[in-house]
Design a protein around this motif. Structure first.
Motif, PDB file in Angstrom:
ATOM      1  N   SER B  67       0.812  -1.216   0.000  1.00  0.00           N
ATOM      2  CA  SER B  67       0.000   0.000   0.000  1.00  0.00           C
ATOM      3  C   SER B  67       0.849   1.271   0.000  1.00  0.00           C
ATOM      4  O   SER B  67       2.015   1.255   0.366  1.00  0.00           O
ATOM      5  N   HIS B  68       0.191   2.345  -0.387  1.00  0.00           N
ATOM      6  CA  HIS B  68       0.782   3.675  -0.308  1.00  0.00           C
ATOM      7  C   HIS B  68      -0.323   4.670  -0.061  1.00  0.00           C
ATOM      8  O   HIS B  68      -1.498   4.351  -0.200  1.00  0.00           O
ATOM      9  N   CYS B  69       0.066   5.911   0.263  1.00  0.00           N
ATOM     10  CA  CYS B  69      -0.880   7.010   0.207  1.00  0.00           C
ATOM     11  C   CYS B  69      -0.612   7.751  -1.109  1.00  0.00           C
ATOM     12  O   CYS B  69       0.193   7.310  -1.914  1.00  0.00           O
ATOM     13  N   ALA B  70      -1.289   8.881  -1.300  1.00  0.00           N
ATOM     14  CA  ALA B  70      -1.125   9.619  -2.560  1.00  0.00           C
ATOM     15  C   ALA B  70       0.346   9.921  -2.841  1.00  0.00           C
ATOM     16  O   ALA B  70       0.802   9.811  -3.974  1.00  0.00           O
ATOM     17  N   ALA B  73       2.312   6.670  -3.734  1.00  0.00           N
ATOM     18  CA  ALA B  73       1.868   6.102  -5.004  1.00  0.00           C
ATOM     19  C   ALA B  73       2.320   6.957  -6.178  1.00  0.00           C
ATOM     20  O   ALA B  73       2.079   6.616  -7.330  1.00  0.00           O
ATOM     21  N   PRO B 201      -0.882   7.954   6.315  1.00  0.00           N
ATOM     22  CA  PRO B 201      -2.074   7.218   5.864  1.00  0.00           C
ATOM     23  C   PRO B 201      -1.971   5.695   5.972  1.00  0.00           C
ATOM     24  O   PRO B 201      -2.944   5.045   6.342  1.00  0.00           O
ATOM     25  N   VAL B 202      -0.811   5.146   5.661  1.00  0.00           N
ATOM     26  CA  VAL B 202      -0.739   3.683   5.675  1.00  0.00           C
ATOM     27  C   VAL B 202      -0.820   3.151   7.115  1.00  0.00           C
ATOM     28  O   VAL B 202      -1.194   2.007   7.342  1.00  0.00           O
TER      29      VAL B 202
END
Ligand code: SF4
Ligand code: SF4
Ligand code: SF4
Lengths: 194, 921, 61
Positions: B67-70, B73, B201-202
């Motif tokens: 996963s990532h946040c904006a 990513a 976020p993650v």
């Protein structure tokens, strides 16, 4: 046969926009075109919820039904794609789409709209898989490489799920059973009949 | 038809960029780590012909599972680097000129040497960065030492310095005690002054998993944040009233007998004094000061008591206050009362900011310590001189030989006194030289990987920049420093490479040390930071000393050698076991680590924790697995267990400071004990466990200074922690407020509380500068500036935002600087949503921003994000950037309006409470 | 009163719908006229791969 679906779990979505930038990254989507976006309701008050929305790849897709040049087709995986070579950018599909998915890049000095662009479920278009032509017109074709859409694969909280509808539903159901509450498969009633 | 979504024409300069086809050449995969926050998400890069063509989810990675946040990513955008600073530049008569690296280093170096001659080494300020990797951070601190000044610092000062000071002084180390992953096991997640849904976020992936497994999430914040949207219980609090709130919770705990008696008796010192203070915070008084109703405070306390283990999460909402250090200690005390420390699912999960701010702090890029928290004492200098293998007297000779301060009545060299902090560098320039406790004011400023707009008092910063003789900016981007001032000459911009263009280790928030591979060669003419450090060292004539045991290839100090060097010296916080070989082996075996316990299950790293989280004791040969959860006594030290650290003596006022009846599993000393020294080994009869070589080195040393590692090895062999086994202390007697007490912010709207809860008195010398408290609070600004102003983060941007606002994929998502204002306040001031407004502060700063009318903030409180820059008091500074480098999105910096105010222990800036007024523009 | 408002709303809806309908519903959806999308991998093979991928990447683990 697999039937690809998107599901966004509103209990987990934190409006972080990773899905949006992952999409930009994978397909070099230009400024102003958003194949995916995040919608928030009740912003700033208790009950605030966010949902990440893109083309849902509908069953009997309404966009397909209204297209005057018949440029849409549905793949074996249930993904709704279109041929940009014959798309005339008329904009009908935008009005037909319940999710506001189709986008039109500004082209030319007089503001004539370009060919429609939308989420491809990372499955490219009707050019040879991962050819330069496919890349230029539609972006990368991850499904052809055995990978799933990057937005879901990079979702920060694994709120956004993408894959065969049955396994997506299974995973989501087990999550809801664990945490309790109602399963909210946002958009599914509108998009999917299978 | 005009309703159709079409691309915006005015942003056409965000160029359409071609995707590279897979057929154009062989594709290799490189593993790196996101550079945008301390979660430390793994990144997988696909590289073809040296070009970064693709980014894949790193689903084997234990922290992010792909996963990532904006921000994460979109890191591949670094491979385009359109807006980067492309070559060294110099401002001459108001114009930017391209120059060569040689010319830049020569000119800057000559000027610095001249300043050194006339004003002393302390007149050059070396502002480093949390964007360095560990090796660069370590080398930078060593470099500053060889230059001969403690005027060196970095962002940790303005993000978590109060945490480091408060928490380390409570139980030993100033760091996150557990990990993001461990939150899966939390039954209660108490988040105060933090908005991880946007800032980390993650981490929400882990928090929400904890929640789905039955954990209760409580969020305490002045704003109904995106994190609050996922809480079971949200509590709105007045900014700056955190201590009363925490005491209010503990009041209910003591009232109902919810405290963990046994834990407190065995492992906590000074709880009685806390009881006395807490008794004053009755529900009525708590409500009067914090605005929180008794029922909410009671419910939060009850939830934490009923759902154990619970964890406490905090960030800048707690740290960035004049009472920041007390805030952090109050939260530690909350966990001590509940006995939530040293257990999986518990702990104080302090989320750090930048990707390597933990590492840069550990490696002492601070004005008050050498690497490894050794401080600035003579012992500390002697220890590091031994590790560096340079003559202590030579280092001492590099410093200003005069004295400006006294310690216990005798003069001390600036070598041993705290330098000016980054939060106050502007005062180091602007203050009357008479009042500064060093030879002269600051004359040259080096901003090396730092965003000036993340710091308060913008107009004064502008004045300070203009007053300097020399301004040097080392960064991948020009940054706001290049444009916010009206200097016409003598500004240098040196292009640094990002962490994707080099390699090395970094330390994520949970103390895990991760290894990054190089993804691509440095873009344009940029150089990695360690190359630039080396070039300056060459210019100053101490490159050979700097790299005495570090190979240098083509001007690049070898990263692995730097790692090995700090492995030889970082005993005090256990950075000795993380060799490049062990870190690289872990990188190749990410998939073998359990995603909750972080422990490798089988494979070549079997039994190790991911990232060998420090302390990873002894030499690498000892194969210590690292410490996943600090102060966990249920497992032996050799397997990652630890007690609270014996750091504050063994006895105070007749009371025992060592642990009583508590020890780590397998300890041969079944009680508290002090820190290990060679004498103690002899007394215990363990001296002969040392080898002959170890004995030779260990004689007269202690666990921190024995370079053989023998003392640590033997202590651990007998099941003991090298640093002793003590109680945590609820009172820190060396601090201005030994018991955390409430003090109103300097700019408070609650004049009725000032007399009862006043701030400190002004100080004459604090980190070399006079510092004001009471004299500001004495003035009433609340009539003219009625709104409480606070600040925070957005998910799309990081820090000052130059890098992320230059990334079109992110910039498109947040195009306008804004202020959140409650509908009632907006209507009273005639402000409409989406319109421009002026925000004016009591110190004269003003910014023109867009109004966002929202109930997210309550009446009387406004919020602004701090990532914007490139506008100044209504004016767009686009034309002042070197051509083609202005970020896609520019906006006002909220810190132009933010005001004076510094923590009483660390000089952390106050950015969470000030006052302002808002009017339509 | 209420009734009147509803009928007005209804009328507007019809009117605007009429306008849209002239261009949309007169069209008879036909068969796809674009290029045939050739796939390098048989659908069954892809299905198995994608299922494996889903479990690797999107589950909580
Ligand atoms: S979501 Fe819209 S664009 Fe996508 S298939 Fe359905 S109707 Fe067509
Ligand atoms: S990445 Fe996931 S959590 Fe973030 S906005 Fe998209 S769907 Fe929501
Ligand atoms: S910014 Fe933080 S949470 Fe976001 S991808 Fe990077 S490391 Fe992960």
């Amino acid at each position: 046969m697999a039937r690809m679906k998107f599901l966004c779990d509103a209990e987990r979505c934190i409006e972080c926009n990773a899905c949006v930038t992952a999409c930009k990254n994978e397909h070099e989507v230009p400024w102003g075109i958003n194949r995916r976006r995040v919608v928030t309701i009740d912003d700033g008050i208790p009950g605030e919820k966010s949902i990440s929305v893109a083309c849902m790849h509908c069953t009997d897709a309404p966009c397909q039904a209204v297209c005057p040049v018949d440029c849409f087709y549905t793949t074996d995986d249930g993904v709704v794609l279109h041929d940009k070579d014959i798309c005339i950018g008329c904009g009908y599909c935008f009005y037909a789409c319940p999710f506001g998915a189709p986008q039109y890049p500004q082209e030319g000095a007089f503001g004539a709209r370009g060919k429609m662009d939308k989420c491809t479920f990372c499955a490219g278009g009707p050019e040879p898989d991962n050819s330069q032509a496919e890349l230029d017109k539609y972006g990368r074709n991850r499904l052809a490489e055995g990978k799933l859409p990057l937005c879901a694969e990079m979702c920060s909280t694994k709120a956004l799920l993408a894959g065969d509808g049955d396994i997506v539903a299974d995973l989501f159901r087990s999550r809801v059973v664990r945490r309790g509450g109602r399963p909210d498969t946002w958009g599914w009633n509108t998009a999917y009949k299978d | 038809m005009s309703l159709l979504p079409t691309a915006m024409i005015n942003k056409a300069d965000a160029a359409q960029r071609r995707q590279h086809s897979y057929d154009e050449g062989e594709i290799t995969k490189k593993r790196s780590v996101c550079t945008h926050c301390s979660v430390g998400c793994g990144v997988v890069a696909e590289v073809q012909n040296g070009v970064w063509i693709g980014q894949e989810p790193s689903f084997d990675h234990p922290f992010n599972l792909g996963s990532h946040c904006a921000k994460g990513a979109s890191v591949r955008e670094h491979g385009h680097g359109d807006k980067r600073l492309k070559y060294p530049m110099k401002k001459v008569a108001g114009e930017w000129q391209r120059i060569s690296w040689d010319q830049a280093i020569d000119e800057i170096g000559d000027q610095m040497l001249a300043i050194r001659e006339s004003a002393g080494p302390d007149s050059v300020y070396w502002l480093g960065s949390a964007k360095f990797n560990n090796e660069q951070a370590y080398l930078f601190r060593k470099f500053a030492a060889f230059w001969g000044s403690n005027n060196v610092d970095h962002q940790a000062r303005i993000c978590h310095s109060t945490t480091v000071a408060g928490v380390a002084n409570t139980w030993g180390f100033g760091a996150m005690t557990n990990s993001y992953n461990d939150i899966h096991n939390s039954k209660c997640i108490f988040i105060i002054g933090a908005n991880p849904a946007e800032a980390h976020p993650v981490s929400l992936q882990h928090i929400l998993r904890g929640k789905e497994r039955g954990g209760k999430v409580i969020v305490v914040d002045p704003r109904f944040s995106r994190t609050a949207a996922h809480a079971d219980h949200y509590i709105r609090i007045r900014p700056g009233a955190d201590i009363p709130f925490v005491w209010g919770m503990i009041w209910h705990m003591f009232q109902n007998g919810w405290e963990d008696e046994q834990f407190i008796n065995q492992r906590v010192y000074g709880m009685d004094e806390i009881r006395a203070e807490v008794a004053k915070w009755t529900p009525d008084e708590v409500e009067r000061v914090t605005g929180v109703k008794e029922a909410d405070v009671f419910q939060a306390a009850k939830t934490m008591y009923e759902h154990k283990p619970g964890t406490v999460v905090w960030c800048m909402g707690i740290t960035q206050h004049t009472v920041g250090n007390s805030n952090t200690r109050a939260l530690c005390i909350l966990q001590l009362v509940l006995g939530n420390m040293g257990v999986s699912g518990g702990g104080t999960n302090i989320f750090r900011g930048h990707d390597n701010v933990q590492g840069a702090t550990d490696f002492g890029v601070t004005s008050n310590s050498l690497p490894g928290y050794y401080g600035l004492s003579q012992d500390a200098w002697e220890h590091w001189a031994r590790v560096w293998d340079v003559d202590y007297n030579w280092i001492a000779s590099q410093f200003d030989q005069a004295s400006y301060e006294e310690l216990n009545g005798s003069p001390v060299s600036p070598m041993f006194t705290n330098g000016i902090t980054v939060s106050r560098w502007i005062d180091g320039v602007l203050e009357d030289p008479e009042n500064i406790t060093q030879k002269d004011i600051l004359r040259a400023m080096v901003l090396w990987g730092h965003a000036p707009n993340s710091q308060t008092r913008g107009p004064e910063m502008k004045a300070a920049m203009e007053k300097l003789d020399l301004l040097v900016i080392v960064d991948p981007f020009p940054t706001v420093s290049a444009v916010m001032n009206d200097r016409q000459d003598n500004v240098y911009l040196l292009p640094a490479a990002t962490q994707f263009e080099t390699y090395g280790s970094l330390t994520s928030s949970n103390r895990s040390v991760q290894w990054r591979e190089q993804i691509m060669a440095p873009l344009f003419e940029s150089l990695p930071d360690h190359n630039i450090i080396y070039r300056f060292a060459e210019k100053f004539g101490f490159a050979d000393q700097l790299c005495k045991h570090i190979a240098v290839n083509d001007g690049e100090p070898l990263i692995e050698d730097i790692t090995r060097e700090y492995n030889r010296g970082m005993w005090a916080c256990g950075y000795t076991g993380q060799t490049p070989e062990r870190l690289k082996l872990q990188l190749a075996n990410l998939h073998t680590f359990n995603k909750t316990t972080l422990k490798a299950e089988g494979g070549p790293c079997d039994g190790e924790f991911y990232g060998l989280p420090w302390p990873c004791w002894g030499t690498a040969e000892m194969k210590h697995p690292g410490t996943h959860i600090l102060y966990d006594t249920s497992i032996p030290v050799a397997e990652g267990g630890s007690p609270f650290r014996a750091r504050f003596g063994v006895e105070r006022e007749g009371q025992n400071l060592l642990a009583e009846g508590s020890w780590t599993a397998g300890s041969e000393i079944e009680d508290g004990y002090p820190e290990f020294t060679s004498d103690m080994l002899k007394e215990l009869g363990w001296w002969n466990d040392l080898t002959a070589e170890e004995k030779a080195e260990a004689e007269g040393k202690n666990w921190k200074t024995d370079l053989s590692g023998g003392i640590q090895r033997v202590a651990i062999k007998h099941g003991c922690a090298p640093y002793g086994n003590a109680k945590a202390r609820a009172i820190v007697w060396q601090f201005p407020d030994p018991v955390p007490i409430h003090r109103e912010p300097l700019y408070t709207p609650r004049r009725d509380l000032v007399a009862e809860y006043p701030t400190y008195e002004d100080r004459r010398n604090f980190y070399r500068l006079p510092t004001r408290y009471g004299s500001i609070q004495a003035q009433d600004f609340s009539q003219e500036f009625p709104l409480i102003m606070t600040s925070g983060r957005l998910v799309e941007y990081e820090g000052g935002g130059e890098e992320t606002r230059s990334n079109p994929w992110l910039a498109e998502l947040q195009q306008d600087m804004f202020i959140e204002i409650n509908p009632a306040d907006a209507n009273n001031a005639g402000i409409r949503d989406g319109r421009q407004v002026w925000v004016e502060g009591p110190e004269g700063g003003a910014v023109k921003v867009m109004a966002m009318v929202t109930p997210r903030v309550e009446r009387g409180v406004v919020f602004m994000p701090f990532h914007f820059g490139g506008h100044y008091q209504g004016e767009d500074l686009k034309d002042k950037y070197p051509e083609g480098t202005a970020p896609y999105v520019r906006g006002e910096s909220c810190n132009v309006v933010f005001t004076y105010g510094y923590d009483s222990v660390t000089a952390m800036q106050e950015t969470k409470v000030s006052l302002c007024r808002v009017r339509p523009a | 009163m209420m009734k009147k408002i509803i009928s007005i709303v209804f009328a507007t809806f019809i009117l605007s719908a009429c306008y849209e309908d002239t261009s949309v519903t007169l069209h008879e959806p036909g068969v796809y006229k674009g290029k045939r999308d050739t796939q390098t991998m048989p659908a069954e093979e892809r299905e198995a791969l994608l299922k494996q991928r889903f479990n690797q990447v999107q589950t909580d683990r």
